[in-house]
Design a protein around this motif. Structure first.
Motif, PDB file in Angstrom:
ATOM      1  N   PHE A   1       0.848  -1.198   0.000  1.00 31.83           N
ATOM      2  CA  PHE A   1       0.000   0.000   0.000  1.00 31.83           C
ATOM      3  C   PHE A   1       0.885   1.249   0.000  1.00 31.83           C
ATOM      4  O   PHE A   1       1.175   1.841   1.035  1.00 31.83           O
ATOM      5  CB  PHE A   1      -0.947  -0.023   1.195  1.00 31.83           C
ATOM      6  N   THR A   2       1.319   1.617  -1.177  1.00 30.77           N
ATOM      7  CA  THR A   2       2.219   2.741  -1.365  1.00 30.77           C
ATOM      8  C   THR A   2       1.438   4.005  -1.726  1.00 30.77           C
ATOM      9  O   THR A   2       0.253   3.935  -2.068  1.00 30.77           O
ATOM     10  CB  THR A   2       3.205   2.419  -2.499  1.00 30.77           C
ATOM     11  N   PRO A   3       2.075   5.175  -1.648  1.00 31.59           N
ATOM     12  CA  PRO A   3       1.402   6.391  -2.095  1.00 31.59           C
ATOM     13  C   PRO A   3       0.904   6.241  -3.533  1.00 31.59           C
ATOM     14  O   PRO A   3       1.551   5.584  -4.357  1.00 31.59           O
ATOM     15  CB  PRO A   3       2.495   7.456  -1.985  1.00 31.59           C
ATOM     16  N   GLU A   4      -0.225   6.818  -3.801  1.00 30.24           N
ATOM     17  CA  GLU A   4      -0.910   6.776  -5.096  1.00 30.24           C
ATOM     18  C   GLU A   4      -1.728   5.497  -5.286  1.00 30.24           C
ATOM     19  O   GLU A   4      -2.391   5.336  -6.319  1.00 30.24           O
ATOM     20  CB  GLU A   4       0.064   6.964  -6.274  1.00 30.24           C
ATOM     21  N   THR A   5      -1.693   4.559  -4.321  1.00 28.74           N
ATOM     22  CA  THR A   5      -2.578   3.398  -4.412  1.00 28.74           C
ATOM     23  C   THR A   5      -4.025   3.864  -4.394  1.00 28.74           C
ATOM     24  O   THR A   5      -4.426   4.654  -3.544  1.00 28.74           O
ATOM     25  CB  THR A   5      -2.345   2.431  -3.232  1.00 28.74           C
ATOM     26  N   LEU A   6      -4.814   3.385  -5.368  1.00 31.89           N
ATOM     27  CA  LEU A   6      -6.228   3.743  -5.450  1.00 31.89           C
ATOM     28  C   LEU A   6      -7.086   2.621  -4.868  1.00 31.89           C
ATOM     29  O   LEU A   6      -6.814   1.443  -5.111  1.00 31.89           O
ATOM     30  CB  LEU A   6      -6.630   4.001  -6.902  1.00 31.89           C
ATOM     31  N   LEU A   7      -8.106   2.987  -4.122  1.00 33.98           N
ATOM     32  CA  LEU A   7      -9.029   2.026  -3.535  1.00 33.98           C
ATOM     33  C   LEU A   7     -10.442   2.413  -3.914  1.00 33.98           C
ATOM     34  O   LEU A   7     -10.847   3.568  -3.766  1.00 33.98           O
ATOM     35  CB  LEU A   7      -8.878   1.985  -2.016  1.00 33.98           C
ATOM     36  N   GLU A   8     -11.181   1.436  -4.431  1.00 33.26           N
ATOM     37  CA  GLU A   8     -12.545   1.678  -4.902  1.00 33.26           C
ATOM     38  C   GLU A   8     -13.548   1.355  -3.797  1.00 33.26           C
ATOM     39  O   GLU A   8     -13.371   0.404  -3.042  1.00 33.26           O
ATOM     40  CB  GLU A   8     -12.832   0.816  -6.133  1.00 33.26           C
ATOM     41  N   ALA A   9     -14.601   2.159  -3.754  1.00 33.40           N
ATOM     42  CA  ALA A   9     -15.603   2.011  -2.702  1.00 33.40           C
ATOM     43  C   ALA A   9     -17.002   2.124  -3.285  1.00 33.40           C
ATOM     44  O   ALA A   9     -17.219   2.720  -4.345  1.00 33.40           O
ATOM     45  CB  ALA A   9     -15.404   3.087  -1.630  1.00 33.40           C
ATOM     46  N   GLY A  10     -17.956   1.552  -2.562  1.00 33.81           N
ATOM     47  CA  GLY A  10     -19.367   1.740  -2.858  1.00 33.81           C
ATOM     48  C   GLY A  10     -20.040   2.325  -1.635  1.00 33.81           C
ATOM     49  O   GLY A  10     -19.535   2.210  -0.519  1.00 33.81           O
ATOM     50  N   PHE A  11     -21.180   2.961  -1.844  1.00 33.63           N
ATOM     51  CA  PHE A  11     -21.903   3.502  -0.699  1.00 33.63           C
ATOM     52  C   PHE A  11     -23.407   3.460  -0.965  1.00 33.63           C
ATOM     53  O   PHE A  11     -23.859   3.372  -2.112  1.00 33.63           O
ATOM     54  CB  PHE A  11     -21.453   4.924  -0.352  1.00 33.63           C
ATOM     55  N   ILE A  12     -24.165   3.487   0.131  1.00 31.70           N
ATOM     56  CA  ILE A  12     -25.627   3.426   0.070  1.00 31.70           C
ATOM     57  C   ILE A  12     -26.188   4.434   1.057  1.00 31.70           C
ATOM     58  O   ILE A  12     -25.788   4.453   2.232  1.00 31.70           O
ATOM     59  CB  ILE A  12     -26.153   2.023   0.442  1.00 31.70           C
ATOM     60  N   TRP A  13     -27.103   5.280   0.581  1.00 28.93           N
ATOM     61  CA  TRP A  13     -27.854   6.150   1.479  1.00 28.93           C
ATOM     62  C   TRP A  13     -29.089   5.387   1.942  1.00 28.93           C
ATOM     63  O   TRP A  13     -29.755   4.730   1.159  1.00 28.93           O
ATOM     64  CB  TRP A  13     -28.316   7.419   0.751  1.00 28.93           C
ATOM     65  N   ARG A  14     -29.411   5.499   3.215  1.00 28.17           N
ATOM     66  CA  ARG A  14     -30.595   4.817   3.744  1.00 28.17           C
ATOM     67  C   ARG A  14     -31.136   5.649   4.896  1.00 28.17           C
ATOM     68  O   ARG A  14     -30.541   5.694   5.963  1.00 28.17           O
ATOM     69  CB  ARG A  14     -30.216   3.423   4.237  1.00 28.17           C
ATOM     70  N   ASP A  15     -32.260   6.328   4.678  1.00 26.04           N
ATOM     71  CA  ASP A  15     -32.833   7.207   5.687  1.00 26.04           C
ATOM     72  C   ASP A  15     -31.790   8.249   6.091  1.00 26.04           C
ATOM     73  O   ASP A  15     -31.302   8.985   5.251  1.00 26.04           O
ATOM     74  CB  ASP A  15     -33.344   6.398   6.881  1.00 26.04           C
ATOM     75  N   ASN A  16     -31.439   8.298   7.368  1.00 25.93           N
ATOM     76  CA  ASN A  16     -30.460   9.281   7.837  1.00 25.93           C
ATOM     77  C   ASN A  16     -29.099   8.644   8.088  1.00 25.93           C
ATOM     78  O   ASN A  16     -28.335   9.086   8.937  1.00 25.93           O
ATOM     79  CB  ASN A  16     -30.956   9.961   9.119  1.00 25.93           C
ATOM     80  N   GLN A  17     -28.794   7.591   7.325  1.00 23.18           N
ATOM     81  CA  GLN A  17     -27.532   6.882   7.482  1.00 23.18           C
ATOM     82  C   GLN A  17     -26.861   6.684   6.135  1.00 23.18           C
ATOM     83  O   GLN A  17     -27.501   6.710   5.090  1.00 23.18           O
ATOM     84  CB  GLN A  17     -27.755   5.509   8.120  1.00 23.18           C
ATOM     85  N   VAL A  18     -25.548   6.466   6.196  1.00 21.57           N
ATOM     86  CA  VAL A  18     -24.812   6.063   5.009  1.00 21.57           C
ATOM     87  C   VAL A  18     -24.008   4.810   5.353  1.00 21.57           C
ATOM     88  O   VAL A  18     -23.483   4.669   6.459  1.00 21.57           O
ATOM     89  CB  VAL A  18     -23.882   7.194   4.506  1.00 21.57           C
ATOM     90  N   MET A  19     -23.969   3.889   4.398  1.00 21.80           N
ATOM     91  CA  MET A  19     -23.206   2.650   4.520  1.00 21.80           C
ATOM     92  C   MET A  19     -22.143   2.648   3.428  1.00 21.80           C
ATOM     93  O   MET A  19     -22.424   2.999   2.292  1.00 21.80           O
ATOM     94  CB  MET A  19     -24.122   1.451   4.346  1.00 21.80           C
ATOM     95  N   THR A  20     -20.905   2.307   3.779  1.00 19.37           N
ATOM     96  CA  THR A  20     -19.827   2.285   2.797  1.00 19.37           C
ATOM     97  C   THR A  20     -19.096   0.944   2.850  1.00 19.37           C
ATOM     98  O   THR A  20     -19.072   0.273   3.887  1.00 19.37           O
ATOM     99  CB  THR A  20     -18.814   3.421   3.061  1.00 19.37           C
ATOM    100  N   GLN A  21     -18.475   0.616   1.716  1.00 22.41           N
ATOM    101  CA  GLN A  21     -17.700  -0.637   1.650  1.00 22.41           C
ATOM    102  C   GLN A  21     -16.534  -0.445   0.708  1.00 22.41           C
ATOM    103  O   GLN A  21     -16.673   0.110  -0.379  1.00 22.41           O
ATOM    104  CB  GLN A  21     -18.579  -1.778   1.137  1.00 22.41           C
ATOM    105  N   ILE A  22     -15.370  -0.903   1.165  1.00 20.58           N
ATOM    106  CA  ILE A  22     -14.157  -0.879   0.336  1.00 20.58           C
ATOM    107  C   ILE A  22     -13.639  -2.303   0.210  1.00 20.58           C
ATOM    108  O   ILE A  22     -13.568  -3.045   1.205  1.00 20.58           O
ATOM    109  CB  ILE A  22     -13.076   0.033   0.957  1.00 20.58           C
ATOM    110  N   THR A  23     -13.317  -2.705  -0.994  1.00 17.99           N
ATOM    111  CA  THR A  23     -12.633  -3.975  -1.236  1.00 17.99           C
ATOM    112  C   THR A  23     -11.427  -3.713  -2.103  1.00 17.99           C
ATOM    113  O   THR A  23     -11.467  -2.846  -2.993  1.00 17.99           O
ATOM    114  CB  THR A  23     -13.561  -4.995  -1.930  1.00 17.99           C
ATOM    115  N   HIS A  24     -10.353  -4.438  -1.847  1.00 18.36           N
ATOM    116  CA  HIS A  24      -9.119  -4.244  -2.607  1.00 18.36           C
ATOM    117  C   HIS A  24      -8.424  -5.589  -2.726  1.00 18.36           C
ATOM    118  O   HIS A  24      -8.150  -6.247  -1.712  1.00 18.36           O
ATOM    119  CB  HIS A  24      -8.214  -3.245  -1.896  1.00 18.36           C
ATOM    120  N   ARG A  25      -8.177  -6.016  -3.957  1.00 20.08           N
ATOM    121  CA  ARG A  25      -7.575  -7.333  -4.162  1.00 20.08           C
ATOM    122  C   ARG A  25      -6.150  -7.355  -3.651  1.00 20.08           C
ATOM    123  O   ARG A  25      -5.356  -6.452  -3.903  1.00 20.08           O
ATOM    124  CB  ARG A  25      -7.613  -7.722  -5.653  1.00 20.08           C
ATOM    125  N   LEU A  26      -5.830  -8.437  -2.931  1.00 21.16           N
ATOM    126  CA  LEU A  26      -4.503  -8.587  -2.332  1.00 21.16           C
ATOM    127  C   LEU A  26      -3.588  -9.392  -3.237  1.00 21.16           C
ATOM    128  O   LEU A  26      -4.064 -10.204  -4.024  1.00 21.16           O
ATOM    129  CB  LEU A  26      -4.619  -9.283  -0.964  1.00 21.16           C
TER     130      LEU A  26
END
Length: 238
Positions: A213-238
């Motif tokens: 995990f060096t500088p400039e490593t990019l990580l992709e995420a998804g997110f979901i709005w639900r009422d007054n909350q937000v849910m996020t998830q990050i996955t990164h292949r090892l």
């Protein structure tokens, strides 16, 4: 990232209000619970004993522990591991079964778990929207100028956008912790793009945090709005 919609078996007693999962990759599950319906007897009944550190904790904290462990048990059963009870290491990080990469979060009566057998770094988080005052007061610690400009362009109030950023960075930290076992600062990673329509985001590491995990490593995420909350998830292949 899609909100879980396959119902889990109902749990009697009124404490667990609902539970759903997606058989996605990683598997994603969510449950809603009522802290007011928590009773210590439920932990005994379900075979999920409270650890010593929680014996004197407030009821809300014990309710979060029981609800999260119950959902983890259901998720592990989906992966072929029955009667699993999640424990914590000395550093308070969760001890997942061998060969499982997973992440857990809870907030405001909601528990979220993501888990996989694939070689993925996984982080998940759920947050209630912070107040506008909190968003402004924590902005300097949470975001740089470019991130703030990006957040203020999103079609949501600034406090909701700031909560999204906080949650994304929490998911990133949870995804990298099992690989690095070292703390990270909020400014060690930066939000570089948000596709609000597709509910996708990209973060970039700013520091050499270790390993691959060096500088400039990019990580992709998804997110979901639900009422007054937000849910996020990050996955990164090892």
């Amino acid at each position: 990232m899609r909100y879980p919609d396959l119902p889990l078996p109902p749990v009697p007693g009124g404490f667990i209000l609902s539970g759903h999962l997606n058989r996605s990759e990683p598997l994603l599950a969510v449950s809603h619970f009522d802290p007011q319906k928590y009773r210590d007897a439920l932990a005994v009944e379900w075979g999920i004993p409270l650890p010593a550190r929680l014996q004197q904790a407030v009821s809300k904290r014990r309710a979060e522990y029981l609800a999260s462990r119950l959902l983890v048990r259901s998720v592990m059963a989906e992966l072929g591991i029955t009667d699993f009870v999640l424990t914590n290491a000395a550093d308070r990080s969760p001890c997942w079964p061998a060969g499982i990469q997973a992440s857990l979060s809870h907030s405001g009566g909601v528990v979220v778990v993501a888990a996989t057998r694939q070689p993925l770094a996984v982080g998940v988080d759920v947050e209630r929207f912070m107040s506008e005052t909190t968003a402004i007061e924590t902005a300097e610690l949470l975001m740089n100028e470019q991130e703030e400009q990006l957040l203020r362009m999103l079609p949501v109030p600034f406090n909701a956008a700031a909560t999204l950023l906080f949650s994304l960075k929490e998911s990133l930290y949870k995804a990298l912790w099992p690989q690095l076992r070292q703390p990270m600062d909020f400014l060690d990673a930066a939000l570089v793009s948000v596709d609000f329509a597709q509910q996708r985001a990209t973060l970039r590491l700013n520091q050499n945090v270790g390993g691959r995990f060096t500088p400039e490593t990019l990580l992709e995420a998804g997110f979901i709005w639900r009422d007054n909350q937000v849910m996020t998830q990050i996955t990164h292949r090892l």
